[in-house]
Structures are given as C-alpha cells and as structure tokens.
Design an enzyme around this catalytic site. Structure first.
Site, PDB file in Angstrom:
ATOM      1  N   ASP A 179       0.801  -1.224   0.000  1.00 35.95           N
ATOM      2  CA  ASP A 179       0.000   0.000   0.000  1.00 35.95           C
ATOM      3  C   ASP A 179       0.835   1.276   0.000  1.00 35.95           C
ATOM      4  O   ASP A 179       0.402   2.298  -0.498  1.00 35.95           O
ATOM      5  CB  ASP A 179      -1.000   0.008   1.165  1.00 35.95           C
ATOM      6  CG  ASP A 179      -0.391  -0.353   2.502  1.00 35.95           C
ATOM      7  OD1 ASP A 179       0.838  -0.465   2.601  1.00 35.95           O
ATOM      8  OD2 ASP A 179      -1.159  -0.531   3.462  1.00 35.95           O
ATOM      9  N   ASP A 226       3.772   0.996  12.996  1.00 41.10           N
ATOM     10  CA  ASP A 226       2.985  -0.245  13.049  1.00 41.10           C
ATOM     11  C   ASP A 226       3.622  -1.387  13.835  1.00 41.10           C
ATOM     12  O   ASP A 226       2.913  -2.141  14.485  1.00 41.10           O
ATOM     13  CB  ASP A 226       2.632  -0.763  11.657  1.00 41.10           C
ATOM     14  CG  ASP A 226       1.634   0.121  10.933  1.00 41.10           C
ATOM     15  OD1 ASP A 226       1.156   1.087  11.543  1.00 41.10           O
ATOM     16  OD2 ASP A 226       1.353  -0.147   9.765  1.00 41.10           O
TER      17      ASP A 226
END
Length: 887
Positions: free
Chosen positions: A70, A481
């Site tokens: 992404d 993350d």
C-alpha cells in the site's frame, strides 16, 4: 493488532514541500561541485512489516509472481532464491505517492510485460495524480503515463481488486477501475494512453465514513475489480464478456457481452454487500464473488460468498458459514487452476481470535476451515506455523486460547493458489506474506506448514534512526505499526521488536552519547506508558511513567551521559526528568509540540525547535530560552541534531518551498545559525565516521543540491557534497531521518516511508570526496560512443544526462570528453565528473572513482544548465582527439 498504516509522509510533508517544475538555477559566483560515489544499497532486514493487499501470479509462465504494497512499492518473486526483488525504488522525491500501488497486472500473453497503477492517496495528502507504469522487462524499468485523477494505494478499500486487468486474448487492451467517482477507464495501446469508458453506468457510491472532513474515509471507493471471461475471445481478438465490480451495495456487479460496447447490471445479484473480488473458473463456468458489508481492509462485520453460473445466470449462496454467524467479511479468493473445483476464501476482517481461511474441493458445495473449535476455547488447526525466519511475528505474545501466537493473520485480503502448483499458496497479511508448499495436505487430513514467504519485501515506514558508537547494537530504528528493532547484524532479521512496552508505532528514540548502554524510545500505545528505557544497549526494556495528559510519543532526547531526559510528547507540554522518568516536571520557556534534541557533550544542555524558533536549555531541560537566531524555517518540517565531540555544534535541516528551506549550521549552541549557500533544500541531517585524515565527522543529508534530489555526503563540513545514491535508488520520500555509522566510514542509514531501513556502503573505503581529474589529459585508445539526453527542460533551464561508452577493445584508465554547445548553453552544475567551459566549448573529465572504463562498458554524468533561444543538442563529441559516434 495493527489496524492502520502509518502516514509518515502525510504528517511530515508540508503543503508546499514538493516542488513542481524545477526552477532555473540562480547565478552564483562559486560553482558547487557535486561529485559522486558508487554505493551498494541493501535493507537492514526486517522481512515484511506492512500490509500486502495484492498478490498476482502470471497465468502462462511458472514461478512468475508479483506483490503490491500500500505504501512500499511493488515486488517480483525470484524463484531461485525464494525472495522478492523491489521494482519501484526508482520512484523519486517529487513522485513519492507513486510508491503506493493500487493494482498490478501481469501479462499472460507476453509475460515480460507488467503494469502497475500507482498513487497513494486520493485526498489532499498526496498532491500528485496517479499514473500507470508499464514495463516490458518484468519491472526492471518503467514507462509512465500520468492519469487525470488520483489513485489510492493506501486508501480504504485497497484490498479489493484487482482494479487493473489485461485482456487475456488481446493484450493491448487494459481496463482500470478508478476511485473517487472517476469511472472505468480503458487503454487499447498497451497502457500508453487511456480514456474513460463513457457508457459505463456506475462510478460507485460507497464511502467508509461520509463525515470525515479529511477526504480519507469519505472518498467514494469507486470501481474495484475487472475480470475477463477468456472463453469469449480468441487470440488477437478482444474478449467479449467482461465483469466489473463496483463499490455500490445495491449494484455491485456489471457485465458486458460485447467487448465493452455496452454494460448492464448483472441480474439477480444479492444486495446489501460490496463485492470485494470476482474470480472466474472458466472450466466449470462459475464466477465466484466474495462479499463484505464494508470496504476493508480492517473493517467488515458481515459477509457472504456467492457463485454465479455464467451459462444459466443462476446465483447460489455458497457461504462457508451462515450469514448470521459471520462477524467478518469475505475477501481473499482463489481458484486452483490445476483443479478448478478447488476454491479458497478468507475471512479478512476476523481480528479475534484469528483470521480464517476456507477451502472447498467441490466448487463451494461444502467447505472446511483452516482451524475450528474442538471444545471452546480450544481449537484444532489444519496447519502448523513456522516463523523461525521472522520470529518477531509472535510479537512476544503468549495469549490465552482461543488466540494463538503467531496468528494465522489479519487483513488477509490477498490469497492466491499458484496456477501451476496446487501445493503452493501465498497470502498477504497486515504484517507479512505467508505461504505453504504442501497445501494439499489440507485435503488428506494431515497438516500443511505455513511459513513467511517475504524475504526481500521490506515495507516498514521509518520515523527515526540512531547508530550508537559502541555496544552490540549497530542500529536502532523507530518504525510505524511494528515499533522498531535493535539490529546487531544488518543482514539478519532480529528475533523480536522492542517489547515491554510494545509500541504500535515508535515516534522517536535516542541514546546517551557517552554512555550508549542507556537508550530511550517513545511511541504510541492504546494503553500503557508511552516511554521506555534500556540500560543494556537496547537488549532489554522497561516502561517509564507518563506525565498527565500524554496521548502520543512525540520526540525524546537523552542527556549525553544518560543522567536525564527531555520529552516532548503529544497531548501535553515539554517535560524533563532525572533518572528514568519515574516523575516528570514541566519545562518552561518552550512551547508544546517542540522537537527536542540533546547536546552530545554537555549533559545539561538540550535544544528545541518550534515554528521558526530555536530554544536552548542549560539546566537539564528545566528552563528553555528562545535563541535570537533568525532566518530559520517558519514551519515545523524540521529535523536537527548536535555533533558528538564538540559542545554546541548543531546542524538543522528543513523548511518548505514557500519559505526558508535548506541546511543551517551553528557552532555556538544555537545562538546563531549560518545557512549553507550550496544546499537548496534539505530535510534530514546525520553524522558518521570521519574520512581518513579528516578531523570532523562525515555529514549525510537527504537534500536537493545542484538542482538534484538525492542522498548526499560531505567530508569537509558541507563545503562540497557527493551524491551517493543514483536514479535507480531513490525510494520516494526519505525525509524522516538519516544517520551515518560512527564505526564504519561511508555507511549511511536512510529512512523511507514504506521501503524499510535502507543502508548503503561506499566503494570509497579510505574516505574523501570530490576527487580531481587526472592530469595530463588522458589519451585513451579505441572507439567511443556518446548518448546525450535532455531529461528535463523548463523556461531558461534544463537537465541532461551524458553516457560515454567504450566501444573499443582496450580499457581506459582515464577519460576526457569534449563538445561544443550549438545554442549558447551554459552549464550550471555538473555531477559525476569535473568540467570546464570556455564560451561554447566544454570539457568533462573523470573523477577518481570513475576513471577506469573497461572495454564494452560505459560511464555516465549529468548536469543542469541554462539556455535561451534554442536548446539544440550537440552533434559532435571527442574523447581527447578522437571523434565518438553519437547515438
């Protein structure tokens, strides 16, 4: 677990940061010599670390597969090494959004061809439009067609697809489903040009959150997949039947039976759901569709799986579980091309206790699960997990049943069975690519083995980097993350990310310069402390205590001896503490949200920056005083660091194109700063081991110098610069952090927003930049050829690349190339060579590192220049006294 992707570039890029057309270079009385060095670039291995929403196997060539990410580009599978190779590292600073890949397509008619639809955000966060990249060499090089709209590789709905599809019978025809109400697009010339399919009846209407004013969750997710029925065409003739998935819960699937001339809603289809994927089994004549009530990749509470018989128009609900029993949506979908009655699907949004994978061997009549309950909470798995190659995938967790660690996955929107091997299957998760090579064990009742199949695919977003001068750690990283890692060996995956506490995102870290065993990091966490400390060089950690009001990590600085810390967290003002943060006190004289750093010599001196003002504390962070320094960037897109070994030696990088922008140096603790005139823009600054014979540390910066964006090195305090990356290694946006290695000359660590930690090693082992030409003028023997290419041109200025090839039979030990400009052009800045210009005559000579050119090899250099009237290319070049062939 990790439900969102870090938006590093969004947070760091000010509205005016990215330049458009390059400006003409201002006249300068001194010429900036930009030399160049040859670097070898690798990743500090993490293996994965982000969401992989798409995996694409070529249908005609075995072992040819691609993965899209992404924010971190695209990759091609290398079967011989079982690794992935990156394909979009050439994406440059101005096009950073093109590292987000919205869709991929591999040409089964001509497997050398591959296409990528690129663009990261459809809202204002990404200032550029999307593009179609097309390659005829499997992604080794690309041609680009700009689109008149944006694409959303990191937008909601990015796991649906594929939006980009190639006609399997006439491969010059491609379709692209666009987001944001832009409709369906078609190319008939192999992706070179595109036009909207004007008669396609539905541009989509589903948005995740209509109330979101940022435009991120409120964007129309548009047209999400295109599938061809290859049976309805012949080789060289366009496929007639095409299915298209639309983000519209009431009208999710459309069909054309006349090659796209007309379209109609597929009759009898279910409503109330979005069609995430549509996969056609042409042997049995079934179109399988996975449905969810949300667009994903992290949301979805209900789902169904339908089978459409293409010959009769009959719909059959083949959901693996009753709709009422779903608490997730379906997305991942694949048909075994070797055994088309075998179908697999994923429950992509089953966050707890684990994702689920379903398998049918009778076209969806019956299903089995990858795991099931025996007696709750105990479960029986059809698989075993082996994460020994990426042990951090356990997150150091020891959950209670029915949860397990490692998990089978989450956000599992990509699942593909190898079309040539029924035993191999790969699927993407929010953190890695998993796969198996004994999948059919599932059907025989024995367990299949799931392992990471992700080596080479590096997808972390990097917020901060630190390389200590001693201790077992080579590098500390602050990552989005997955927190970050302590690397003791850059070539090996660390056993675990930082734990105790395990931040979802680490925003900043530091070590004590004279006591590197003391390390501090800060970050984001749903519950628990936002700061952690280590006293053993980052091997083990313990949580600190938050002051009242802290909501996020912010930035942190350790005193040079580790005796105290200054912290600027989100949610409250700047704080200071002695010891390991058991109690904090508010700093005075400095605004909340300031960036903080420490002096690397004086343990009581700390620095801060906020909104154009530099702040200094000499009492351990208790009080700060605004410096009288002026001319600094007015915004907060700034990074600064102090040099070790000298008190008060500070370098500051940052700014924006609509104001002050560049690199500044202070030798008096921030009382005043001097702007370097030879650096046009700079966004990060770091230091590494000094070159041989140099008394000052080597500087590294992500910057624009001499009209060129790149990674630069200086061994003479910024007087001259060497560009150390090249056009094939740009990695999009590299502005978050950079640091050299204090123990290895020439080694530099570069942050990226989705390609992980990049490190480079120099071929110049001794050190020293610039490197003059070789005298006397070289007289190489043998033939030569020159390619002169204008790569960019604007009003009054241009950029050109020159390639000089040795077409003779003997090697050159040096070279000197001369030509005359026919239009009065003048060179402004030149790199990878030295030059002189007298009138129209130019001579470019080798620098030290590129003097030797073997027979059959070539050497390149580039420059920016000025022109008026015409910018005609030179027609003759001479290598010494010998004329070269002009290509």
């Amino acid at each position: 677990m990790r439900r969102t992707r870090i938006l590093t570039a969004v947070l760091a890029l000010a509205a005016g940061l990215l330049a458009g057309t390059p400006p003409a270079l201002a006249a300068d009385s001194t010429r900036t010599a930009i030399a160049a060095d040859t670097y070898t670039w690798k990743n500090a291995r993490v293996d994965g670390g982000g969401f992989v929403p798409g995996i694409v196997f070529n249908r005609s060539e075995k072992n040819l597969a691609y993965a899209r990410t992404d924010i971190g580009g695209a990759y091609r599978w290398v079967e011989s090494s079982k690794t992935w190779t990156p394909l979009l590292d050439s994406v440059g600073w101005d096009d950073w959004g093109h590292t987000g890949v919205a869709s991929l397509a591999s040409d089964s008619v001509n497997p050398d061809r591959v296409y990528a639809a690129v663009g990261t955000y459809t809202n204002s966060w990404d200032p550029g439009n999307g593009a179609i990249l097309r390659s005829s060499d499997r992604g080794a090089s690309w041609q680009k067609t700009d689109l008149p709209f944006k694409l959303g590789g990191n937008m909601p709905g990015r796991g649906m697809g594929e939006r980009l599809a190639i006609d399997p019978n006439k491969n010059s025809v491609l379709y692209l489903g666009a987001p944001s109400g832009k409709g369906l697009w078609r190319s008939t010339d192999s992706g070179a040009t595109w036009s909207q399919v004007a008669n396609f009846p539905n541009v989509g209407n589903y948005v995740q959150d209509p109330s979101d004013t940022s435009g991120y969750a409120s964007d129309n997710q548009g047209i999400v997949w295109v599938t061809f029925d290859e049976r309805t065409g012949t080789s060289g003739n366009a496929t007639q039947t095409i299915y298209v998935g639309v983000a519209d819960k009431d009208n999710a699937v459309y069909r054309s039976t006349d090659g796209g001339a007309s379209w109609s809603r597929l009759a009898g289809q279910p409503t109330g759901y979005l069609a995430h994927k549509g996969v056609l089994d042409t042997v049995n004549g079934y179109l399988y569709i996975t449905y969810s009530d949300k667009g994903g990749p992290y949301d979805g509470g209900k789902g169904r799986l339908l089978r459409y018989a293409t010959s009769t128009g009959t719909w059959t609900d083949i959901s693996p579980v009753a709709e009422a029993d779903t608490y997730y949506g379906f997305s991942g979908l694949s048909v075994d091309r070797q055994d088309p009655g075998t179908v697999m699907a994923t429950a992509y949004s089953s966050w707890w206790p684990d994702t689920q994978i379903f398998r049918s061997t009778d076209s969806g009549a019956t299903w089995t699960k990858a795991w099931d309950y025996t007696s709750y909470p105990n479960r029986s798995d059809r698989y075993t997990m082996d994460v020994s190659s990426s042990p951090w995938l356990t997150w150091g967790a020891n959950p209670s049943p029915p949860e397990q660690s490692p998990k089978l996955g989450w956000m599992t929107e990509a699942l593909e069975i190898d079309p040539f091997d029924s035993d191999r299957m790969m699927y993407g998760t929010g953190a890695t690519v998993y796969g198996t090579e004994n999948l059919t064990n599932w059907d025989s009742g024995s367990q299949f083995t799931v392992k990471p199949m992700v080596q080479g695919l590096e997808e972390t977003a990097v917020n901060d980097l630190a390389a200590p001068p001693s201790g077992g750690a080579q590098l500390f990283s602050a990552l989005g993350d997955i927190g970050g890692f302590r690397h003791t060996d850059l070539t090996k995956v660390p056993a675990m990310m930082y734990t105790q506490p395990n931040f979802t995102t680490t925003t900043s870290l530091d070590f004590a310069e004279t006591n590197p065993n003391t390390v501090v990091r800060v970050g984001n966490l749903d519950s628990g402390p936002h700061i952690a400390f280590s006293t053993d060089n980052g091997a083990n950690w313990f949580g600190g205590t938050d002051p009242s009001g802290v909501s996020g990590g912010g930035t942190v600085a350790a005193a040079s001896d580790g005796s105290r810390f200054v912290w600027s967290p989100e949610g409250t003002g700047v704080q200071y503490a002695t010891g390991f943060g058991s109690s904090w006190a508010a700093s005075s004289g400095i605004p909340a949200g300031a960036i903080v750093e420490s002096d690397r010599v004086d343990a009581k001196t700390f620095y801060g920056f906020k909104s154009g003002k530099f702040y200094v504390s000499t009492d351990g962070g208790a009080t700060f005083t605004a410096s009288a320094a002026t001319g600094l960037p007015s915004g907060d897109s700034v990074r600064f660091k102090a040099v070790s070994g000298t008190k008060g030696d500070v370098w500051l990088a940052g700014g924006a194109t609509d104001g002050a922008y560049g690199l500044w140096h202070s030798t008096n603790g921030g009382t005043s700063f001097t702007k370097l005139s030879n650096v046009e823009q700079a966004d990060a600054i770091g230091f590494g081991k000094a070159a041989t014979g140099a008394s000052y540390q080597t500087l590294y910066t992500s910057a624009k110098i001499g009209g060129v964006r790149g990674i630069f090195r200086s061994t003479d305090q910024g007087s001259t610069w060497t560009r150390i990356n090249d056009d094939a290694h740009e990695w999009g946006w590299t502005g978050a952090s950079i640091t050299g290695d204090p123990r290895v000359y020439g080694r530099v660590y570069v942050s990226t927003n989705g390609r992980g930690v990049i490190y480079g090693d120099s071929s110049d082992a001794g050190g020293g930049d610039g490197g003059g030409g070789t005298d006397p003028t070289p007289t190489p023997t043998g033939a030569c050829a020159v390619t002169y290419k204008i790569t960019n041109q604007w009003s009054g200025g241009f950029q050109a690349d020159v390639q000089l090839s040795n077409t003779g039979s003997s090697a050159w030990s040096s070279w000197s190339l001369g030509w005359a400009f026919p239009g009065g052009q003048t060179i402004g800045q030149l790199w990878n060579a030295e030059y002189t210009q007298s009138g129209s005559a130019v001579t470019a000579k080798n620098v030290t590192w590129n003097a030797n050119v073997a027979a059959g090899s070539s050497v390149s250099f580039g420059f920016t220049g000025n022109w008026s009237g015409t910018n005609t290319k030179p027609t003759a070049f001479k290598l010494g006294d010998q004329s070269c062939t002009v290509l």
